[in-house]
Design a protein around this motif. Structure first.
Motif, PDB file in Angstrom:
ATOM      1  N   SER A  25      29.505  89.562  59.825  1.00  0.00           N
ATOM      2  CA  SER A  25      29.891  88.888  61.050  1.00  0.00           C
ATOM      3  C   SER A  25      29.569  89.785  62.250  1.00  0.00           C
ATOM      4  CB  SER A  25      31.374  88.577  61.043  1.00  0.00           C
ATOM      5  OG  SER A  25      31.805  88.102  62.290  1.00  0.00           O
ATOM      6  N   ALA A  70      26.679  85.250  57.991  1.00  0.00           N
ATOM      7  CA  ALA A  70      27.949  84.783  57.424  1.00  0.00           C
ATOM      8  C   ALA A  70      27.803  84.460  55.937  1.00  0.00           C
ATOM      9  CB  ALA A  70      28.442  83.553  58.186  1.00  0.00           C
ATOM     10  N   CYS A 114      22.980  91.568  65.008  1.00  0.00           N
ATOM     11  CA  CYS A 114      23.892  91.075  66.043  1.00  0.00           C
ATOM     12  C   CYS A 114      23.308  91.291  67.436  1.00  0.00           C
ATOM     13  CB  CYS A 114      25.257  91.742  65.917  1.00  0.00           C
ATOM     14  SG  CYS A 114      26.148  91.248  64.415  1.00  0.00           S
ATOM     15  N   THR A 121      23.138  83.991  62.830  1.00  0.00           N
ATOM     16  CA  THR A 121      24.590  84.114  62.691  1.00  0.00           C
ATOM     17  C   THR A 121      25.055  83.498  61.381  1.00  0.00           C
ATOM     18  OG1 THR A 121      24.882  84.071  65.096  1.00  0.00           O
ATOM     19  CG2 THR A 121      26.814  83.536  63.760  1.00  0.00           C
ATOM     20  N   GLU A 156      31.428  89.631  64.935  1.00  0.00           N
ATOM     21  CA  GLU A 156      32.698  89.839  65.622  1.00  0.00           C
ATOM     22  C   GLU A 156      33.247  91.205  65.249  1.00  0.00           C
ATOM     23  OE1 GLU A 156      35.273  86.551  64.863  1.00  0.00           O
ATOM     24  OE2 GLU A 156      33.694  85.124  65.300  1.00  0.00           O
TER      25      GLU A 156
END
Length: 128
Positions: free
Chosen positions: A125, A120, A10, A116, A127
């Protein structure tokens, strides 16, 4: 199964978005494989760019196994492999690993989107 902390991925995604968002960054085509030297030629124009240097250093500081995981994730997210072919993607990335893996990843258009999507597909993720 991803064998590195997804938070590292990330962070790479965030930094690559920052670098690729700069107006002067133009990368003309998809790379062939990590061993090609075209990426180093393209990125030579950015050698003094602190955003580029920060991202390159971050990837270079990862151990080769983590770099392999990043490349495999990118390939997965780009659609070169399906999620159930993850082990094959990792093996192919391992076979193609070079000390210029950072340049290969950074010079890939949409690398942040591919990473990303790869996360997934493996159930992760960025987030919170």
């Amino acid at each position: 199964m991803l064998e590195m902390n997804p938070e590292i991925v990330c962070d790479v995604i965030a930094r690559s978005r920052e670098f690729h968002a700069k107006e002067e960054v133009v990368i003309p085509e998809e790379p062939g494989n990590p061993g090609d030297d075209w990426a180093m030629q393209i990125l030579a124009d950015h050698a003094d760019d602190l955003t580029y240097l920060d991202l390159k250093t971050q990837i270079d500081d990862l151990d080769p196994e983590q770099q392999v995981q990043l490349v495999a994730l990118m390939w997965l997210g780009r659609g070169d492999y399906e999620a159930d072919e993850w082990d094959m993607a990792v093996e192919d990335a391992k076979d193609n690993w070079t000390p210029t893996t950072a340049e290969y990843l950074i010079a890939t258009p949409l690398v942040s989107d591919y990473l990303t999507e790869g996360l997934a597909l493996l159930g992760y993720s960025c987030e919170d």
